[in-house]
Design an enzyme around this catalytic site. Structure first.
Site, PDB file in Angstrom:
ATOM      1  N   LYS A   1       0.820  -1.212   0.000  1.00 14.75           N
ATOM      2  CA  LYS A   1       0.000   0.000   0.000  1.00 14.75           C
ATOM      3  C   LYS A   1       0.861   1.272   0.000  1.00 14.75           C
ATOM      4  O   LYS A   1       0.590   2.200  -0.755  1.00 14.75           O
ATOM      5  CB  LYS A   1      -0.937   0.018   1.228  1.00 14.75           C
ATOM      6  CG  LYS A   1      -1.909  -1.150   1.270  1.00 14.75           C
ATOM      7  CD  LYS A   1      -2.838  -1.065   2.461  1.00 14.75           C
ATOM      8  CE  LYS A   1      -2.129  -1.078   3.787  1.00 14.75           C
ATOM      9  NZ  LYS A   1      -1.353  -2.321   4.073  1.00 14.75           N
TER      10      LYS A   1
ATOM     11  N   ARG B   1      -9.741   0.687   9.003  1.00 16.31           N
ATOM     12  CA  ARG B   1      -9.239  -0.645   9.349  1.00 16.31           C
ATOM     13  C   ARG B   1     -10.250  -1.473  10.111  1.00 16.31           C
ATOM     14  O   ARG B   1      -9.974  -2.620  10.436  1.00 16.31           O
ATOM     15  CB  ARG B   1      -8.000  -0.489  10.198  1.00 16.31           C
ATOM     16  CG  ARG B   1      -6.727  -0.702   9.350  1.00 16.31           C
ATOM     17  CD  ARG B   1      -5.608  -0.700  10.209  1.00 16.31           C
ATOM     18  NE  ARG B   1      -4.359  -1.267  10.052  1.00 16.31           N
ATOM     19  CZ  ARG B   1      -3.296  -0.715   9.512  1.00 16.31           C
ATOM     20  NH1 ARG B   1      -3.360   0.406   8.877  1.00 16.31           N
ATOM     21  NH2 ARG B   1      -2.141  -1.315   9.593  1.00 16.31           N
TER      22      ARG B   1
ATOM     23  N   ARG C   1      11.579  -5.738   5.227  1.00 15.00           N
ATOM     24  CA  ARG C   1      11.425  -4.296   4.961  1.00 15.00           C
ATOM     25  C   ARG C   1      12.438  -3.485   5.760  1.00 15.00           C
ATOM     26  O   ARG C   1      12.690  -3.762   6.925  1.00 15.00           O
ATOM     27  CB  ARG C   1      10.002  -3.857   5.322  1.00 15.00           C
ATOM     28  CG  ARG C   1       9.798  -2.350   5.220  1.00 15.00           C
ATOM     29  CD  ARG C   1       8.344  -1.955   5.139  1.00 15.00           C
ATOM     30  NE  ARG C   1       7.567  -2.333   6.302  1.00 15.00           N
ATOM     31  CZ  ARG C   1       6.242  -2.182   6.393  1.00 15.00           C
ATOM     32  NH1 ARG C   1       5.552  -1.683   5.378  1.00 15.00           N
ATOM     33  NH2 ARG C   1       5.606  -2.551   7.478  1.00 15.00           N
TER      34      ARG C   1
ATOM     35  N   ARG D   1      11.421  -1.485  11.201  1.00 15.73           N
ATOM     36  CA  ARG D   1      10.299  -1.093  12.053  1.00 15.73           C
ATOM     37  C   ARG D   1      10.148  -2.077  13.207  1.00 15.73           C
ATOM     38  O   ARG D   1      10.299  -3.279  13.008  1.00 15.73           O
ATOM     39  CB  ARG D   1       9.007  -1.065  11.223  1.00 15.73           C
ATOM     40  CG  ARG D   1       8.686   0.309  10.685  1.00 15.73           C
ATOM     41  CD  ARG D   1       7.537   0.297   9.728  1.00 15.73           C
ATOM     42  NE  ARG D   1       6.297  -0.293  10.247  1.00 15.73           N
ATOM     43  CZ  ARG D   1       5.130  -0.275   9.609  1.00 15.73           C
ATOM     44  NH1 ARG D   1       5.044   0.327   8.438  1.00 15.73           N
ATOM     45  NH2 ARG D   1       4.069  -0.836  10.122  1.00 15.73           N
TER      46      ARG D   1
ATOM     47  N   ARG E   1      -0.409  -8.908  13.353  1.00 13.17           N
ATOM     48  CA  ARG E   1      -0.987  -7.869  12.485  1.00 13.17           C
ATOM     49  C   ARG E   1      -1.843  -8.506  11.384  1.00 13.17           C
ATOM     50  O   ARG E   1      -2.878  -7.957  11.010  1.00 13.17           O
ATOM     51  CB  ARG E   1       0.130  -7.004  11.888  1.00 13.17           C
ATOM     52  CG  ARG E   1       0.743  -6.083  12.949  1.00 13.17           C
ATOM     53  CD  ARG E   1       2.114  -5.588  12.543  1.00 13.17           C
ATOM     54  NE  ARG E   1       2.072  -4.772  11.349  1.00 13.17           N
ATOM     55  CZ  ARG E   1       3.129  -4.579  10.545  1.00 13.17           C
ATOM     56  NH1 ARG E   1       4.279  -5.167  10.804  1.00 13.17           N
ATOM     57  NH2 ARG E   1       3.004  -3.808   9.501  1.00 13.17           N
TER      58      ARG E   1
HETATM   59  P1  ADP Z   1       2.281  -1.841   3.171  1.00 16.21           P
HETATM   60  O1  ADP Z   1       2.275  -0.331   3.132  1.00 16.21           O
HETATM   61  O2  ADP Z   1       1.058  -2.442   2.514  1.00 16.21           O
HETATM   62  O3  ADP Z   1       2.493  -2.398   4.531  1.00 16.21           O
HETATM   63  P2  ADP Z   1       4.847  -1.586   1.754  1.00 16.21           P
HETATM   64  O4  ADP Z   1       4.530  -0.763   0.544  1.00 16.21           O
HETATM   65  O5  ADP Z   1       5.590  -0.914   2.860  1.00 16.21           O
HETATM   66  O6  ADP Z   1       3.509  -2.339   2.293  1.00 16.21           O
HETATM   67  O7  ADP Z   1       5.693  -2.866   1.251  1.00 16.21           O
HETATM   68  C1  ADP Z   1       6.160  -3.849   2.183  1.00 16.21           C
HETATM   69  C2  ADP Z   1       7.562  -4.314   1.772  1.00 16.21           C
HETATM   70  O8  ADP Z   1       7.473  -5.055   0.559  1.00 16.21           O
HETATM   71  C3  ADP Z   1       8.574  -3.192   1.521  1.00 16.21           C
HETATM   72  O9  ADP Z   1       9.833  -3.622   1.956  1.00 16.21           O
HETATM   73  C4  ADP Z   1       8.532  -3.004  -0.009  1.00 16.21           C
HETATM   74  O10 ADP Z   1       9.793  -2.551  -0.501  1.00 16.21           O
HETATM   75  C5  ADP Z   1       8.226  -4.415  -0.490  1.00 16.21           C
HETATM   76  N1  ADP Z   1       7.332  -4.453  -1.671  1.00 16.21           N
HETATM   77  C6  ADP Z   1       6.306  -3.627  -1.978  1.00 16.21           C
HETATM   78  N2  ADP Z   1       5.702  -4.014  -3.113  1.00 16.21           N
HETATM   79  C7  ADP Z   1       6.355  -5.133  -3.519  1.00 16.21           C
HETATM   80  C8  ADP Z   1       6.199  -6.032  -4.638  1.00 16.21           C
HETATM   81  N3  ADP Z   1       5.242  -5.837  -5.561  1.00 16.21           N
HETATM   82  N4  ADP Z   1       7.058  -7.072  -4.727  1.00 16.21           N
HETATM   83  C9  ADP Z   1       8.019  -7.276  -3.806  1.00 16.21           C
HETATM   84  N5  ADP Z   1       8.224  -6.477  -2.739  1.00 16.21           N
HETATM   85  C10 ADP Z   1       7.405  -5.425  -2.597  1.00 16.21           C
HETATM   86  P1  AMP Z   2       0.835   0.447   9.006  1.00 12.81           P
HETATM   87  O1  AMP Z   2       1.950   1.443   8.852  1.00 12.81           O
HETATM   88  O2  AMP Z   2      -0.345   0.743   8.151  1.00 12.81           O
HETATM   89  O3  AMP Z   2       1.329  -0.978   8.876  1.00 12.81           O
HETATM   90  O4  AMP Z   2       0.309   0.607  10.515  1.00 12.81           O
HETATM   91  C1  AMP Z   2       1.163   0.365  11.613  1.00 12.81           C
HETATM   92  C2  AMP Z   2       0.346   0.342  12.893  1.00 12.81           C
HETATM   93  O5  AMP Z   2      -0.268   1.620  13.124  1.00 12.81           O
HETATM   94  C3  AMP Z   2      -0.806  -0.659  12.933  1.00 12.81           C
HETATM   95  O6  AMP Z   2      -0.381  -1.970  13.283  1.00 12.81           O
HETATM   96  C4  AMP Z   2      -1.708  -0.029  14.016  1.00 12.81           C
HETATM   97  O7  AMP Z   2      -1.183  -0.260  15.312  1.00 12.81           O
HETATM   98  C5  AMP Z   2      -1.559   1.469  13.710  1.00 12.81           C
HETATM   99  N1  AMP Z   2      -2.577   1.947  12.747  1.00 12.81           N
HETATM  100  C6  AMP Z   2      -2.358   2.429  11.489  1.00 12.81           C
HETATM  101  N2  AMP Z   2      -3.513   2.774  10.911  1.00 12.81           N
HETATM  102  C7  AMP Z   2      -4.493   2.488  11.813  1.00 12.81           C
HETATM  103  C8  AMP Z   2      -5.907   2.583  11.799  1.00 12.81           C
HETATM  104  N3  AMP Z   2      -6.583   3.039  10.721  1.00 12.81           N
HETATM  105  N4  AMP Z   2      -6.584   2.208  12.909  1.00 12.81           N
HETATM  106  C9  AMP Z   2      -5.950   1.758  14.003  1.00 12.81           C
HETATM  107  N5  AMP Z   2      -4.614   1.612  14.076  1.00 12.81           N
HETATM  108  C10 AMP Z   2      -3.891   1.967  12.991  1.00 12.81           C
END
Ligand code: ADP
Ligand code: AMP
Length: 216
Positions: A22, A93, A127, A160, A171
């Site tokens: 995302k 969420r 990541r 992270r 999660r």
């Molecule tokens: P989200 O925001 O949904 O948690 P991220 O965009 O941070 O996901 O992506 C999670 C991890 O996967 C990051 O390390 C990113 O570089 C990697 N990633 C994102 N899209 C892809 C993909 N299509 N293929 C492989 N790795 C990806």
């Molecule tokens: P994310 O960066 O989207 O993976 O979110 C990291 C963490 O932030 C989640 O595991 C939750 O603890 C908190 N968080 C992010 N967005 C929300 C939301 N819309 N509602 C509640 N908690 C959230």
């Protein structure tokens, strides 16, 4: 709101489990469609130790649980208060947040990025993020040119705290329990578009972009 007129600036809610891509794809949406990326996770990470009526965000985030709705809703109200279009990343969420958003604004399209649990776990545990500029990398799939160093600003990359294998499992469980009903809500309202998130970032972006263009 039931009537759903497309606006000039698209209003996009990007759904998907943790690690689906995302954040990666929201940046593409922001750059291409000119709408601000509203990422509740980033806003909460920037305020992890802020004392609220419900404790600090850290207490929930490090355990992989959802931060209480009032704290998160306030972030979104503020972020959407002076923009027409947006891409929401990580919100809503749960169903209560979905109803709150539905009262606040219409949305044009809700892409759902999907990937297997095995792929999500590999992406999240590999990541790496830049604490200074927010750039995101992956040790295997998107490595920086110099190991451990941000290619954008030269800072040292970090992992992270919630990207450990144990917290990732929690999660994903929370996603299935609380966020899958949100997917059903938008499927029933007709705004949901499913996008395969398993391919390369470039291929995912191509499908996602086409899905958005077809629907706004
Ligand atoms: P989200 O925001 O949904 O948690 P991220 O965009 O941070 O996901 O992506 C999670 C991890 O996967 C990051 O390390 C990113 O570089 C990697 N990633 C994102 N899209 C892809 C993909 N299509 N293929 C492989 N790795 C990806
Ligand atoms: P994310 O960066 O989207 O993976 O979110 C990291 C963490 O932030 C989640 O595991 C939750 O603890 C908190 N968080 C992010 N967005 C929300 C939301 N819309 N509602 C509640 N908690 C959230």
């Amino acid at each position: 709101m039931s009537e759903n007129q497309a606006s000039a600036e698209p209003r996009i809610v990007l759904l998907g489990p943790p690690g689906a891509g995302k954040g990666t794809q929201s940046s593409n949406i922001e750059a291409t469609f000119g709408v601000p990326q509203v990422t509740t996770g980033d806003a909460l990470r920037a305020n992890k130790d802020l004392e609220t009526d419900h404790g600090t965000p850290r207490e929930y985030m490090d355990a992989g649980e959802l931060v209480p709705d009032p704290v998160v809703n306030e972030i979104v109200v503020e972020a959407l208060s002076n923009t027409e279009g947006f891409v929401l990343d990580g919100y809503p969420r749960n169903l209560a947040q979905t109803e709150y958003l539905d009262e606040m604004t219409d949305v044009d399209v809700v892409p759902l990025l999907q990937a297997s649990e095995e792929e999500l776990t590999r992406r999240l545990t590999g990541r790496r993020v830049c604490p200074e500029c927010g750039a995101t990398y992956h040790v295997e799939f998107e490595p920086p040119e110099e190991e451990g160093v941000c290619g954008e600003c030269g800072s040292e990359l970090t992992q992270r705290e919630d990207d450990s294998e144990e917290t990732v499992r929690e999660r994903i469980r929370v996603y299935e329990e609380s966020t899958e009903p949100v997917v059903d809500f938008y499927r029933e309202s007709g705004e949901l578009v499913e996008v395969n998130g398993e391919n390369s970032p470039e291929e995912v972006w191509k499908s996602l972009r086409e899905a958005i263009e077809r629907n706004v």
